[in-house]
Design a protein around this motif. Structure first.
Motif, PDB file in Angstrom:
ATOM      1  N   MET A 150       0.855  -1.185   0.000  1.00  0.00           N
ATOM      2  CA  MET A 150       0.000   0.000   0.000  1.00  0.00           C
ATOM      3  C   MET A 150       0.896   1.242   0.000  1.00  0.00           C
ATOM      4  N   SER A 151       0.628   2.162  -0.878  1.00  0.00           N
ATOM      5  CA  SER A 151       1.416   3.385  -0.929  1.00  0.00           C
ATOM      6  C   SER A 151       0.881   4.386   0.080  1.00  0.00           C
ATOM      7  N   GLU A 152       1.723   5.361   0.405  1.00  0.00           N
ATOM      8  CA  GLU A 152       1.349   6.350   1.405  1.00  0.00           C
ATOM      9  C   GLU A 152       0.323   7.332   0.849  1.00  0.00           C
ATOM     10  N   THR A 153      -0.628   7.712   1.672  1.00  0.00           N
ATOM     11  CA  THR A 153      -1.654   8.665   1.285  1.00  0.00           C
ATOM     12  C   THR A 153      -1.062  10.067   1.246  1.00  0.00           C
ATOM     13  N   GLN A 154      -1.311  10.798   0.178  1.00  0.00           N
ATOM     14  CA  GLN A 154      -0.824  12.166   0.029  1.00  0.00           C
ATOM     15  C   GLN A 154      -1.860  13.125   0.606  1.00  0.00           C
ATOM     16  N   THR A 155      -1.397  14.056   1.435  1.00  0.00           N
ATOM     17  CA  THR A 155      -2.304  15.043   2.011  1.00  0.00           C
ATOM     18  C   THR A 155      -1.695  16.429   1.909  1.00  0.00           C
ATOM     19  N   GLY A 156      -2.560  17.409   1.882  1.00  0.00           N
ATOM     20  CA  GLY A 156      -2.163  18.808   1.942  1.00  0.00           C
ATOM     21  C   GLY A 156      -3.186  19.537   2.793  1.00  0.00           C
ATOM     22  N   VAL A 157      -2.709  20.340   3.721  1.00  0.00           N
ATOM     23  CA  VAL A 157      -3.634  21.050   4.599  1.00  0.00           C
ATOM     24  C   VAL A 157      -3.048  22.409   4.958  1.00  0.00           C
ATOM     25  N   ARG A 158      -3.928  23.397   4.995  1.00  0.00           N
ATOM     26  CA  ARG A 158      -3.585  24.744   5.471  1.00  0.00           C
ATOM     27  C   ARG A 158      -4.704  25.178   6.401  1.00  0.00           C
ATOM     28  N   VAL A 159      -4.331  25.745   7.543  1.00  0.00           N
ATOM     29  CA  VAL A 159      -5.308  26.196   8.529  1.00  0.00           C
ATOM     30  C   VAL A 159      -4.920  27.581   9.009  1.00  0.00           C
ATOM     31  N   GLN A 160      -5.911  28.486   9.054  1.00  0.00           N
ATOM     32  CA  GLN A 160      -5.716  29.825   9.602  1.00  0.00           C
ATOM     33  C   GLN A 160      -6.917  30.197  10.449  1.00  0.00           C
ATOM     34  N   LEU A 161      -6.663  30.934  11.527  1.00  0.00           N
ATOM     35  CA  LEU A 161      -7.767  31.488  12.302  1.00  0.00           C
ATOM     36  C   LEU A 161      -8.437  32.554  11.440  1.00  0.00           C
ATOM     37  N   ALA A 162      -9.749  32.668  11.537  1.00  0.00           N
ATOM     38  CA  ALA A 162     -10.485  33.616  10.712  1.00  0.00           C
ATOM     39  C   ALA A 162     -11.671  34.172  11.486  1.00  0.00           C
ATOM     40  N   HIS A 163     -12.185  35.293  10.996  1.00  0.00           N
ATOM     41  CA  HIS A 163     -13.403  35.857  11.579  1.00  0.00           C
ATOM     42  C   HIS A 163     -14.596  34.985  11.214  1.00  0.00           C
ATOM     43  N   GLU A 164     -14.594  34.496   9.966  1.00  0.00           N
ATOM     44  CA  GLU A 164     -15.636  33.601   9.476  1.00  0.00           C
ATOM     45  C   GLU A 164     -14.970  32.355   8.928  1.00  0.00           C
ATOM     46  N   GLY A 165     -15.426  31.199   9.353  1.00  0.00           N
ATOM     47  CA  GLY A 165     -14.822  29.954   8.899  1.00  0.00           C
ATOM     48  C   GLY A 165     -15.347  29.501   7.565  1.00  0.00           C
ATOM     49  N   LYS A 166     -14.459  28.860   6.798  1.00  0.00           N
ATOM     50  CA  LYS A 166     -14.861  28.232   5.544  1.00  0.00           C
ATOM     51  C   LYS A 166     -13.844  27.167   5.207  1.00  0.00           C
ATOM     52  N   ALA A 167     -14.274  26.203   4.414  1.00  0.00           N
ATOM     53  CA  ALA A 167     -13.386  25.090   4.088  1.00  0.00           C
ATOM     54  C   ALA A 167     -13.423  24.782   2.611  1.00  0.00           C
ATOM     55  N   ASN A 168     -12.285  24.361   2.126  1.00  0.00           N
ATOM     56  CA  ASN A 168     -12.151  23.775   0.806  1.00  0.00           C
ATOM     57  C   ASN A 168     -11.607  22.377   1.054  1.00  0.00           C
ATOM     58  N   ALA A 169     -12.498  21.412   1.216  1.00  0.00           N
ATOM     59  CA  ALA A 169     -12.110  20.041   1.530  1.00  0.00           C
ATOM     60  C   ALA A 169     -12.306  19.162   0.316  1.00  0.00           C
ATOM     61  N   ALA A 170     -11.261  18.407  -0.018  1.00  0.00           N
ATOM     62  CA  ALA A 170     -11.315  17.479  -1.151  1.00  0.00           C
ATOM     63  C   ALA A 170     -10.692  16.160  -0.705  1.00  0.00           C
ATOM     64  N   THR A 171     -11.499  15.355  -0.027  1.00  0.00           N
ATOM     65  CA  THR A 171     -11.018  14.069   0.473  1.00  0.00           C
ATOM     66  C   THR A 171     -11.418  12.919  -0.437  1.00  0.00           C
ATOM     67  N   GLY A 172     -12.256  13.199  -1.433  1.00  0.00           N
ATOM     68  CA  GLY A 172     -12.796  12.140  -2.266  1.00  0.00           C
ATOM     69  C   GLY A 172     -14.062  11.536  -1.676  1.00  0.00           C
ATOM     70  N   LEU A 173     -14.447  12.015  -0.495  1.00  0.00           N
ATOM     71  CA  LEU A 173     -15.655  11.524   0.190  1.00  0.00           C
ATOM     72  C   LEU A 173     -16.564  12.717   0.465  1.00  0.00           C
ATOM     73  N   PRO A 174     -17.598  12.937  -0.357  1.00  0.00           N
ATOM     74  CA  PRO A 174     -18.453  14.115  -0.198  1.00  0.00           C
ATOM     75  C   PRO A 174     -19.030  14.292   1.204  1.00  0.00           C
ATOM     76  N   VAL A 175     -19.383  13.203   1.870  1.00  0.00           N
ATOM     77  CA  VAL A 175     -19.934  13.306   3.227  1.00  0.00           C
ATOM     78  C   VAL A 175     -18.886  13.889   4.174  1.00  0.00           C
ATOM     79  N   LEU A 176     -17.660  13.396   4.086  1.00  0.00           N
ATOM     80  CA  LEU A 176     -16.591  13.895   4.947  1.00  0.00           C
ATOM     81  C   LEU A 176     -16.257  15.343   4.604  1.00  0.00           C
ATOM     82  N   ASP A 177     -16.238  15.674   3.320  1.00  0.00           N
ATOM     83  CA  ASP A 177     -15.984  17.063   2.910  1.00  0.00           C
ATOM     84  C   ASP A 177     -17.009  18.007   3.544  1.00  0.00           C
ATOM     85  N   HIS A 178     -18.272  17.597   3.522  1.00  0.00           N
ATOM     86  CA  HIS A 178     -19.351  18.411   4.105  1.00  0.00           C
ATOM     87  C   HIS A 178     -19.153  18.568   5.616  1.00  0.00           C
TER      88      HIS A 178
END
Length: 173
Positions: A1-29
């Protein structure tokens, strides 16, 4: 099994929002709901070999990126949040022996074609990677989608509190 590739950036914000692309729409939501209630700008990308590995990799990546914010700020938080008819509580603090403790068992449920146990796997990996003792309690709720929304919103609100500085308090003598 090859290693899973991930990329993540997190910043504190006044209003939260996400751009999630895990391949699993439920998890992204769900990650989007967590980011909004945590008031975090979050970008999370996962290129997994399997759906199960995507869940674990996403939780680990997010937890690893939150660890420095937790360490330099309050490091603890709690919340009680509704999701339609569901109500969930989350409490967390930095801990040298991280863990997830919950009264929720979704091993026999399915949401969006996936076992909702993905929530437990994601939250456990997040807790271990972030170095937190995370308690999640379902106070009320029966609809699995509403329960998951309430849980992820409660965890997000607790994380948002824990990742911010403690307000100055003036103690009376």
């Amino acid at each position: 099994m090859s290693e899973t590739q991930t990329g993540v950036r997190v910043q504190l914000a006044h209003e939260g929002k996400a751009n999630a692309a895990t391949g699993l729409p439920v998890l992204d939501h769900l990650v989007g709901q967590l980011a909004r209630t945590a008031r975090l700008k979050l970008s999370l990308e996962v290129a997994p070999d399997s759906a199960d590995e995507a869940v674990g990799a996403a939780g680990r990546a997010l937890g690893t990126s939150l660890a420095p914010l937790l360490a330099q700020n309050a490091g603890r938080g709690w919340s009680l949040v509704p999701g339609d008819e569901a109500l969930a509580l989350a409490a967390l603090e930095r801990d040298p022996e991280p863990r997830l403790v919950t009264n929720v068992d979704f091993s026999d449920q399915r949401v969006g074609g996936l076992t909702t146990d993905v929530a437990s796997r994601f939250l456990e990996e997040l807790a271990l990677a972030a170095g937190i003792n995370l308690h999640v309690r379902l106070v009320e709720g029966t609809d699995p989608q509403h329960v998951l929304a309430a849980i992820f919103k409660a965890v997000g609100a607790a994380l948002g509190q824990a990742c911010r500085p403690v307000p100055d308090s003036k103690e009376d003598s």
